[in-house]
Design a protein around this motif. Structure first.
Motif, mmCIF file in Angstrom:
data_model
loop_
_atom_site.group_PDB
_atom_site.id
_atom_site.type_symbol
_atom_site.label_atom_id
_atom_site.label_comp_id
_atom_site.label_asym_id
_atom_site.label_seq_id
_atom_site.Cartn_x
_atom_site.Cartn_y
_atom_site.Cartn_z
ATOM 1 N N LYS A 213 1.201 7.201 -6.488
ATOM 2 C CA LYS A 213 0.129 8.178 -6.669
ATOM 3 C C LYS A 213 0.601 9.592 -6.345
ATOM 4 O O LYS A 213 0.237 10.552 -7.033
ATOM 5 C CB LYS A 213 -1.062 7.824 -5.768
ATOM 6 C CG LYS A 213 -1.829 6.600 -6.202
ATOM 7 C CD LYS A 213 -2.940 6.319 -5.212
ATOM 8 C CE LYS A 213 -3.688 5.056 -5.539
ATOM 9 N NZ LYS A 213 -4.731 4.751 -4.540
ATOM 10 N N LYS B 175 0.829 -1.209 0.000
ATOM 11 C CA LYS B 175 0.000 0.000 0.000
ATOM 12 C C LYS B 175 0.858 1.251 0.000
ATOM 13 O O LYS B 175 0.534 2.243 -0.669
ATOM 14 C CB LYS B 175 -0.932 -0.003 1.208
ATOM 15 C CG LYS B 175 -2.079 -0.978 1.060
ATOM 16 C CD LYS B 175 -2.973 -0.979 2.263
ATOM 17 C CE LYS B 175 -4.049 -2.032 2.118
ATOM 18 N NZ LYS B 175 -4.866 -2.165 3.315
ATOM 19 N N GLY C 69 0.904 5.364 -11.062
ATOM 20 C CA GLY C 69 0.125 5.904 -9.954
ATOM 21 C C GLY C 69 -1.221 6.438 -10.412
ATOM 22 O O GLY C 69 -2.245 6.231 -9.758
ATOM 23 N N VAL C 70 -1.231 7.116 -11.549
ATOM 24 C CA VAL C 70 -2.488 7.649 -12.087
ATOM 25 C C VAL C 70 -3.413 6.508 -12.475
ATOM 26 O O VAL C 70 -4.627 6.554 -12.245
ATOM 27 C CB VAL C 70 -2.202 8.587 -13.279
ATOM 28 C CG1 VAL C 70 -3.481 8.976 -13.981
ATOM 29 C CG2 VAL C 70 -1.455 9.816 -12.814
ATOM 30 N N ARG C 71 -2.865 5.446 -13.074
ATOM 31 C CA ARG C 71 -3.681 4.302 -13.447
ATOM 32 C C ARG C 71 -4.277 3.617 -12.204
ATOM 33 O O ARG C 71 -5.420 3.187 -12.218
ATOM 34 C CB ARG C 71 -2.864 3.284 -14.251
ATOM 35 C CG ARG C 71 -2.290 3.802 -15.538
ATOM 36 C CD ARG C 71 -3.328 4.146 -16.541
ATOM 37 N NE ARG C 71 -3.919 2.972 -17.156
ATOM 38 C CZ ARG C 71 -4.797 3.019 -18.145
ATOM 39 N NH1 ARG C 71 -5.193 4.180 -18.627
ATOM 40 N NH2 ARG C 71 -5.296 1.925 -18.651
ATOM 41 N N HIS C 72 -3.493 3.555 -11.121
ATOM 42 C CA HIS C 72 -4.024 3.005 -9.879
ATOM 43 C C HIS C 72 -5.161 3.871 -9.356
ATOM 44 O O HIS C 72 -6.183 3.368 -8.879
ATOM 45 C CB HIS C 72 -2.929 2.901 -8.819
ATOM 46 C CG HIS C 72 -2.150 1.620 -8.865
ATOM 47 N ND1 HIS C 72 -2.688 0.412 -8.542
ATOM 48 C CD2 HIS C 72 -0.858 1.373 -9.184
ATOM 49 C CE1 HIS C 72 -1.781 -0.534 -8.656
ATOM 50 N NE2 HIS C 72 -0.654 0.024 -9.055
ATOM 51 N N GLU C 73 -4.988 5.195 -9.389
ATOM 52 C CA GLU C 73 -6.009 6.108 -8.884
ATOM 53 C C GLU C 73 -7.322 5.970 -9.629
ATOM 54 O O GLU C 73 -8.393 6.003 -9.027
ATOM 55 C CB GLU C 73 -5.533 7.557 -9.013
ATOM 56 C CG GLU C 73 -4.716 8.042 -7.872
ATOM 57 C CD GLU C 73 -4.346 9.506 -8.016
ATOM 58 O OE1 GLU C 73 -4.635 10.102 -9.080
ATOM 59 O OE2 GLU C 73 -3.775 10.046 -7.074
ATOM 60 N N THR C 74 -7.250 5.829 -10.943
ATOM 61 C CA THR C 74 -8.463 5.774 -11.759
ATOM 62 C C THR C 74 -9.001 4.358 -11.922
ATOM 63 O O THR C 74 -9.959 4.158 -12.668
ATOM 64 C CB THR C 74 -8.191 6.393 -13.136
ATOM 65 O OG1 THR C 74 -7.102 5.708 -13.753
ATOM 66 C CG2 THR C 74 -7.870 7.865 -13.016
ATOM 67 N N HIS C 75 -8.410 3.398 -11.252
ATOM 68 C CA HIS C 75 -8.834 1.993 -11.263
ATOM 69 C C HIS C 75 -8.796 1.394 -12.668
ATOM 70 O O HIS C 75 -9.692 0.651 -13.065
ATOM 71 C CB HIS C 75 -10.234 1.841 -10.654
ATOM 72 C CG HIS C 75 -10.330 2.381 -9.264
ATOM 73 N ND1 HIS C 75 -9.718 1.776 -8.187
ATOM 74 C CD2 HIS C 75 -10.941 3.490 -8.776
ATOM 75 C CE1 HIS C 75 -9.967 2.462 -7.102
ATOM 76 N NE2 HIS C 75 -10.701 3.512 -7.424
ATOM 77 N N ASN D 160 0.811 4.204 -2.819
ATOM 78 C CA ASN D 160 0.594 5.600 -2.421
ATOM 79 C C ASN D 160 1.740 6.494 -2.885
ATOM 80 O O ASN D 160 1.513 7.638 -3.293
ATOM 81 C CB ASN D 160 0.413 5.713 -0.912
ATOM 82 C CG ASN D 160 -0.953 5.246 -0.476
ATOM 83 O OD1 ASN D 160 -1.913 5.247 -1.253
ATOM 84 N ND2 ASN D 160 -1.055 4.810 0.770
ATOM 85 N N ARG E 228 2.652 11.208 -8.968
ATOM 86 C CA ARG E 228 1.856 11.373 -10.185
ATOM 87 C C ARG E 228 2.489 10.716 -11.397
ATOM 88 O O ARG E 228 2.404 11.241 -12.509
ATOM 89 C CB ARG E 228 1.569 12.847 -10.475
ATOM 90 C CG ARG E 228 0.931 13.634 -9.367
ATOM 91 C CD ARG E 228 -0.439 13.190 -9.007
ATOM 92 N NE ARG E 228 -1.347 13.356 -10.151
ATOM 93 C CZ ARG E 228 -2.535 12.798 -10.230
ATOM 94 N NH1 ARG E 228 -2.961 12.046 -9.264
ATOM 95 N NH2 ARG E 228 -3.296 12.990 -11.274
#
Length: 159
Positions: free
Chosen positions: A121, A114, A128-134, A118, A124
């Motif tokens: 993310k 985790k 990280g962006v792909r993780h944020e937007t699922h 983080n 950026r």
């Protein structure tokens, strides 16, 4: 005519442990040693076989039949796996913060994973962006796979 002998089911002795606790994980005592070790998060088949071989334990033996000394030895071998295993077998090479080689098990593995996500993310980066937007992170296609929601495909017009 000789009657076939019916094998009687083996009854466990009075020292049989139905639950064995190793590295904050409960292991079913009726499972074999290699299979039981795999129920610890961060221990796969290869690691379990290496630990069983190093502890001089029969991999086919039931976990509940092991004496307490062997269970403690196995727990020590699992927690100190990084000391005797080759570098390419461990699951955390060159840690981001310390630079040390570690083999994480249990809750430590979840926490570090985790933290890594983080960190991605926060800086950026693309992953990280792909993780944020699922979305898919490792380059898989998304046009025809990985869809979510109730409506998928073509809807007919209702007239």
């Amino acid at each position: 005519m000789a009657k076939a002998k019916k094998e009687q089911p083996k009854t466990e002795d009075e020292n049989f442990n139905f639950i064995v606790r190793i590295a904050s994980s409960d292991i079913d005592g009726q499972k074999r040693v290699v299979i039981g070790l795999q129920s610890i998060k961060g221990v796969g088949k290869r690691v379990a076989e290496i630990v069983a071989k190093r502890a001089n334990v029969d991999p086919e033996m039931k976990f509940g039949n092991l004496p307490d000394e062997k269970v403690k030895e196995i727990e020590q071998l699992v927690t100190s796996y990084v000391e005797y295993a080759p570098n390419w077998v461990i699951n955390r090479q060159m840690d981001y913060e310390t630079g040390a080689d570690m083999h994480l098990i249990g809750n430590d593995l979840d926490i570090i994973q985790k933290d890594d996500i983080n960190r991605l993310k926060m800086i950026r980066c693309y992953r990280g962006v792909r993780h944020e937007t699922h979305h898919k992170v490792r380059g898989q296609r998304t046009r025809s796979n990985g869809r979510k929601g109730l409506t998928m495909g073509v809807q007919k017009k209702t007239s």
